[in-house]
Design a protein around this motif. Structure first.
Motif, PDB file in Angstrom:
ATOM      1  N   SER A   1       4.143   7.668 -12.698  1.00  0.00           N
ATOM      2  CA  SER A   1       4.356   9.109 -13.342  1.00  0.00           C
ATOM      3  C   SER A   1       3.660   9.610 -12.758  1.00  0.00           C
ATOM      4  O   SER A   1       2.005   9.381 -12.737  1.00  0.00           O
ATOM      5  CB  SER A   1       3.961   9.291 -14.746  1.00  0.00           C
ATOM      6  OG  SER A   1       4.813  10.379 -15.149  1.00  0.00           O
ATOM      7  N   THR A   2       4.565  11.581 -12.518  1.00  0.00           N
ATOM      8  CA  THR A   2       3.351  12.156 -11.893  1.00  0.00           C
ATOM      9  C   THR A   2       2.762  13.315 -12.579  1.00  0.00           C
ATOM     10  O   THR A   2       1.952  14.504 -12.342  1.00  0.00           O
ATOM     11  CB  THR A   2       4.352  12.871 -10.732  1.00  0.00           C
ATOM     12  OG1 THR A   2       5.294  13.314 -11.958  1.00  0.00           O
ATOM     13  CG2 THR A   2       5.090  12.332  -9.760  1.00  0.00           C
ATOM     14  N   ALA A   3       3.440  13.149 -14.100  1.00  0.00           N
ATOM     15  CA  ALA A   3       2.911  13.637 -15.330  1.00  0.00           C
ATOM     16  C   ALA A   3       1.515  14.006 -15.281  1.00  0.00           C
ATOM     17  O   ALA A   3       1.003  15.568 -15.940  1.00  0.00           O
ATOM     18  CB  ALA A   3       4.005  13.197 -16.564  1.00  0.00           C
TER      19      ALA A   3
ATOM     20  N   TRP B   1       3.158   5.015  -5.228  1.00  0.00           N
ATOM     21  CA  TRP B   1       2.176   5.086  -5.863  1.00  0.00           C
ATOM     22  C   TRP B   1       1.176   4.518  -5.214  1.00  0.00           C
ATOM     23  O   TRP B   1       0.377   3.550  -5.775  1.00  0.00           O
ATOM     24  CB  TRP B   1       2.441   4.718  -6.868  1.00  0.00           C
ATOM     25  CG  TRP B   1       3.884   5.168  -7.645  1.00  0.00           C
ATOM     26  CD1 TRP B   1       5.039   5.345  -7.809  1.00  0.00           C
ATOM     27  CD2 TRP B   1       3.976   6.188  -8.472  1.00  0.00           C
ATOM     28  NE1 TRP B   1       6.063   4.866  -8.190  1.00  0.00           N
ATOM     29  CE2 TRP B   1       5.680   6.459  -8.535  1.00  0.00           C
ATOM     30  CE3 TRP B   1       3.202   7.897  -8.684  1.00  0.00           C
ATOM     31  CZ2 TRP B   1       5.811   7.437  -9.558  1.00  0.00           C
ATOM     32  CZ3 TRP B   1       3.760   8.072  -9.438  1.00  0.00           C
ATOM     33  CH2 TRP B   1       4.503   8.492 -10.079  1.00  0.00           C
ATOM     34  N   MET B   2       0.756   4.402  -3.855  1.00  0.00           N
ATOM     35  CA  MET B   2      -0.061   4.108  -3.698  1.00  0.00           C
ATOM     36  C   MET B   2      -1.492   4.533  -3.538  1.00  0.00           C
ATOM     37  O   MET B   2      -1.265   5.801  -4.354  1.00  0.00           O
ATOM     38  CB  MET B   2      -0.091   3.758  -1.708  1.00  0.00           C
ATOM     39  CG  MET B   2      -0.215   5.422  -1.550  1.00  0.00           C
ATOM     40  SD  MET B   2      -0.358   5.188   0.273  1.00  0.00           S
ATOM     41  CE  MET B   2      -0.740   6.993   0.663  1.00  0.00           C
ATOM     42  N   ASN B   3      -2.387   4.162  -3.118  1.00  0.00           N
ATOM     43  CA  ASN B   3      -4.036   4.991  -3.960  1.00  0.00           C
ATOM     44  C   ASN B   3      -4.441   5.091  -3.015  1.00  0.00           C
ATOM     45  O   ASN B   3      -4.314   5.964  -1.087  1.00  0.00           O
ATOM     46  CB  ASN B   3      -5.489   3.753  -4.508  1.00  0.00           C
ATOM     47  CG  ASN B   3      -6.094   4.215  -4.247  1.00  0.00           C
ATOM     48  OD1 ASN B   3      -6.166   5.365  -5.059  1.00  0.00           O
ATOM     49  ND2 ASN B   3      -7.567   3.241  -4.893  1.00  0.00           N
ATOM     50  N   MET B   4      -4.447   6.908  -3.105  1.00  0.00           N
ATOM     51  CA  MET B   4      -4.741   8.326  -2.656  1.00  0.00           C
ATOM     52  C   MET B   4      -5.667   7.743  -1.452  1.00  0.00           C
ATOM     53  O   MET B   4      -5.811   8.693  -0.057  1.00  0.00           O
ATOM     54  CB  MET B   4      -4.927   9.057  -2.505  1.00  0.00           C
ATOM     55  CG  MET B   4      -3.060   9.253  -3.639  1.00  0.00           C
ATOM     56  SD  MET B   4      -1.988   9.475  -2.045  1.00  0.00           S
ATOM     57  CE  MET B   4      -1.586  10.677  -2.042  1.00  0.00           C
TER      58      MET B   4
ATOM     59  N   GLN C   1       2.814  13.675  -3.754  1.00  0.00           N
ATOM     60  CA  GLN C   1       2.775  12.861  -2.321  1.00  0.00           C
ATOM     61  C   GLN C   1       2.772  11.473  -3.450  1.00  0.00           C
ATOM     62  O   GLN C   1       2.843  10.438  -2.229  1.00  0.00           O
ATOM     63  CB  GLN C   1       1.832  13.287  -1.544  1.00  0.00           C
ATOM     64  CG  GLN C   1       1.206  12.395  -0.064  1.00  0.00           C
ATOM     65  CD  GLN C   1       2.046  12.415   0.927  1.00  0.00           C
ATOM     66  OE1 GLN C   1       2.564  13.027   1.175  1.00  0.00           O
ATOM     67  NE2 GLN C   1       1.966  11.292   1.247  1.00  0.00           N
ATOM     68  N   ILE C   2       2.006  11.183  -3.961  1.00  0.00           N
ATOM     69  CA  ILE C   2       2.033  10.100  -4.295  1.00  0.00           C
ATOM     70  C   ILE C   2       3.246   9.295  -4.790  1.00  0.00           C
ATOM     71  O   ILE C   2       3.190   8.319  -4.863  1.00  0.00           O
ATOM     72  CB  ILE C   2       0.519   9.631  -5.817  1.00  0.00           C
ATOM     73  CG1 ILE C   2       0.149   8.801  -6.195  1.00  0.00           C
ATOM     74  CG2 ILE C   2       1.454  10.473  -6.956  1.00  0.00           C
ATOM     75  CD1 ILE C   2      -1.252   8.407  -6.987  1.00  0.00           C
TER      76      ILE C   2
ATOM     77  N   SER D   1      -1.624   7.922 -12.660  1.00  0.00           N
ATOM     78  CA  SER D   1      -0.341   8.478 -12.301  1.00  0.00           C
ATOM     79  C   SER D   1      -0.142   6.791 -11.194  1.00  0.00           C
ATOM     80  O   SER D   1       1.528   6.364 -11.918  1.00  0.00           O
ATOM     81  CB  SER D   1      -0.300   9.417 -10.684  1.00  0.00           C
ATOM     82  OG  SER D   1      -0.065  10.234 -11.672  1.00  0.00           O
ATOM     83  N   ARG D   2      -0.802   6.139 -11.099  1.00  0.00           N
ATOM     84  CA  ARG D   2      -0.600   5.272 -10.130  1.00  0.00           C
ATOM     85  C   ARG D   2       0.210   3.510 -11.716  1.00  0.00           C
ATOM     86  O   ARG D   2       0.267   3.237 -11.072  1.00  0.00           O
ATOM     87  CB  ARG D   2      -1.365   4.234  -9.358  1.00  0.00           C
ATOM     88  CG  ARG D   2      -1.679   5.330  -8.078  1.00  0.00           C
ATOM     89  CD  ARG D   2      -3.000   4.834  -7.662  1.00  0.00           C
ATOM     90  NE  ARG D   2      -2.872   3.338  -6.964  1.00  0.00           N
ATOM     91  CZ  ARG D   2      -3.014   2.636  -6.503  1.00  0.00           C
ATOM     92  NH1 ARG D   2      -4.216   2.627  -8.021  1.00  0.00           N
ATOM     93  NH2 ARG D   2      -2.697   1.310  -5.997  1.00  0.00           N
TER      94      ARG D   2
END
Length: 239
Positions: A174-176, A102-105, A96-97, A169-170
């Protein structure tokens, strides 16, 4: 000061404020921006929220916090094995991010760190929201078979891992970090004590791992809750 105001205009003001704080924090959000995003005159804003920006922010934090904790069962209920549910929930957050650019969730996490030392009243509100997350998360993990003390500790670990991984991640694009955090939480889960639940039809135990798990009725698979994240998150755009 009460912030329990409800009307279509007040709701637009609260939702607009939550979105603005998610993007840019509390300090950078102005009353002028709020009225423009909510399509509300300044007089209406102070009619509904005589306490001004701080009162609106408190209401926005409470409403968005209540919405976000509802994602916990939506993401995890489809998976009978809790180990898999935890890992998949973090994976869904990572997807999703990334898809959002890479928005703040969540505005709660954004504001909590920003105002902890500068806005004591709002710090109290964010603490109330996080305490509610702790209580609701603990109750949920108890229904999934964790012992009470373990459920509360695991909730704190999941919230801390998730909020920290969002920042990494933001920053790294990266999703890592979120994927790794999910694996770490799933591994931690396997060390925690479980209890028997008085709903045997809802329970299953993996013979390989001995993990106790619980599935929710009426959920056929993971696609529904993952899709619901996109609907439930507070990242609306305002015209």
């Amino acid at each position: 000061m009460s912030d329990s105001v409800s009307s279509p205009t007040a709701d637009r003001i609260v939702t607009a404020t939550a979105e603005l704080m998610r993007r840019q924090g509390y300090g950078a959000t102005t009353v002028k921006q709020i009225t423009a995003a909510a399509r509300a005159p300044i007089g209406s804003l102070y009619h509904h929220f005589p306490g001004g920006k701080q009162q609106i922010a408190a209401s926005a934090l409470r409403s968005s916090g209540a919405a976000y904790i509802q994602l916990l069962p939506m993401l995890m209920d489809p998976y009978p094995d809790l180990h898999e549910a935890v890992s998949c929930a973090f994976t869904a957050a990572a997807e999703q991010i990334e898809q959002s650019g890479w928005m703040n969730m969540c505005p709660v996490g954004t504001v909590a760190g920003e105002i902890a030392d500068s806005e004591p009243e709002l710090r109290t509100v964010t603490a109330e929201v996080i305490d509610d997350w702790m209580n609701r998360g603990s109750a949920y993990f108890r229904t999934r078979g964790l012992a009470p003390d373990a459920a509360r500790g695991f909730t704190a670990a999941v919230l801390g891992a998730l909020e920290g991984a969002f920042i990494l991640s933001r920053t790294l694009r990266s999703t890592a970090p979120l994927i790794s955090a999910g694996h770490a939480m799933a591994a931690y889960l396997d060390t925690l004590p479980t209890v028997e639940i008085d709903t045997p039809a809802m329970m299953s135990r993996s013979p390989e791992s001995g993990r106790t798990s619980r599935s929710a009725p009426g959920n056929a698979g993971p696609s529904g809750p993952v899709a619901s994240v996109r609907t439930a998150r507070m990242g609306q755009e305002f015209e």
